[in-house]
Scaffold this active site. Structure first.
Site, PDB file in Angstrom:
ATOM      1  N   GLY A  63       0.768  -1.230   0.000  1.00 14.95           N
ATOM      2  CA  GLY A  63       0.000   0.000   0.000  1.00 14.95           C
ATOM      3  C   GLY A  63       0.802   1.285   0.000  1.00 14.95           C
ATOM      4  N   TRP A  72       2.301   2.844  -2.468  1.00 16.80           N
ATOM      5  CA  TRP A  72       1.911   3.716  -3.583  1.00 16.80           C
ATOM      6  C   TRP A  72       0.516   4.286  -3.360  1.00 16.80           C
ATOM      7  CZ3 TRP A  72       3.670   2.906  -9.261  1.00 16.80           C
ATOM      8  CH2 TRP A  72       5.068   2.897  -9.317  1.00 16.80           C
ATOM      9  N   ASP A  76      -5.386  -5.943  -5.782  1.00 22.11           N
ATOM     10  CA  ASP A  76      -4.348  -6.939  -5.520  1.00 22.11           C
ATOM     11  C   ASP A  76      -5.016  -8.252  -5.118  1.00 22.11           C
ATOM     12  OD1 ASP A  76      -1.053  -6.495  -4.783  1.00 22.11           O
ATOM     13  OD2 ASP A  76      -1.990  -8.386  -4.224  1.00 22.11           O
ATOM     14  N   ASP A 126      -7.775 -10.685  -8.905  1.00 31.25           N
ATOM     15  CA  ASP A 126      -6.752 -10.735  -9.944  1.00 31.25           C
ATOM     16  C   ASP A 126      -7.169  -9.796 -11.066  1.00 31.25           C
ATOM     17  OD1 ASP A 126      -5.046 -11.376 -12.070  1.00 31.25           O
ATOM     18  OD2 ASP A 126      -4.913 -13.469 -11.457  1.00 31.25           O
ATOM     19  N   LYS A 168       6.168  -0.706 -14.177  1.00 32.16           N
ATOM     20  CA  LYS A 168       7.545  -1.137 -13.940  1.00 32.16           C
ATOM     21  C   LYS A 168       7.895  -2.302 -14.858  1.00 32.16           C
ATOM     22  CE  LYS A 168       8.738  -3.199  -9.986  1.00 32.16           C
ATOM     23  NZ  LYS A 168       9.125  -3.215  -8.558  1.00 32.16           N
TER      24      LYS A 168
END
Length: 252
Positions: free
Chosen positions: A48, A50, A68, A84, A147
């Site tokens: 958490g 971010w 998540d 998901d 990322k």
């Protein structure tokens, strides 16, 4: 003190759930991602860190939702969805809650095997899943941050993102570990036009812009075509596309 220890200790002192919080802070400083009142989706949001930063930036009038598979301990001002993101049901729950998002974030990383080529391929796979979600939920002109680990598959993935956003840049936050190959691709200006650069089509000029260019409408989308007059139907090739308008070249 190593960079890792520096940000780890700083996170503990300032109440962030992970040192990764400083990566988002630095990404926002670099790319100006999250405005006040923004709707932000954080994919793979546990634990958490971010979410905390996104809420600070969006403010109390903003909407911040984390998705998540793991349960995320409650964070003031944020909502979470346990599921998901690749499942249609999870995406539908997200869509019902927010409609469209201004920013989609993903700091997800695969379980590390220690084999560079495998970890790189897995990171690109996760990033593509985040990209698909972003395309489904982002509003026009929205932003996407994901990322990835640097490697041979990065160029193709970046090219795919570039086809959907006004511009894309790669950013390596100072808070990333020195030894890490991670970087973040930042896409801004989500394109939602019904045309793409290179398309050729016949359009009717229905108005004239301030600069004297003819204006055509394509499914409600504004297309500027120089050297045309109101009432003409012309063949044009699309040479530039923005979220709300584009430019075409008259073809003889």
């Amino acid at each position: 003190m190593s960079r890792r220890d520096q940000y780890y200790n700083k996170a503990k002192q300032q109440g962030y759930r992970s040192r990764a919080a400083y990566k988002l802070k630095q990404l926002d400083d670099t790319a100006n991602l999250i405005d006040e009142h923004a709707t932000v989706v954080d994919l793979g949001a546990a634990p958490g860190g971010w979410l905390q930063v996104a809420h600070e930036l969006a403010g109390d009038e903003g909407t911040v939702i984390g998705v998540d598979r793991q349960r995320i301990k409650p964070i003031d001002g944020c909502e979470t969805i346990k599921g998901d993101m690749t499942d249609a049901e999870t995406r539908e729950r997200l869509h019902e809650r927010i409609g469209k998002a201004d920013v989609v974030l993903s700091d997800m990383a695969p379980n590390m095997s220690g084999e560079y080529s495998l970890d790189h391929a897995r990171s690109i796979h996760l990033a593509r899943q985040a990209f698909e979600t972003a395309l489904a939920v982002l509003a026009p002109d929205g932003a996407f941050v994901v990322k990835v680990f640097d490697g041979p598959d990065l160029s193709k993935f970046r090219s795919d993102i570039e086809s959907e956003f006004q511009y894309v840049r790669a950013v390596r936050p100072d808070a990333s570990r020195d030894e890490s190959s991670e970087l973040y691709l930042v896409g801004k200006g989500r394109l939602t036009a019904p045309v793409q650069v290179g398309d050729e089509l016949d359009v009717e000029i229905v108005d004239t812009g301030h600069e004297g260019d003819g204006i055509a409408k394509v499914d409600g989308y504004t297309l500027f075509v120089p050297d045309t007059e109101v009432g003409e139907t012309v063949r044009t090739r699309i040479d530039d596309v923005k979220p709300n308008f584009g430019f075409g070249e008259r073809m003889e």
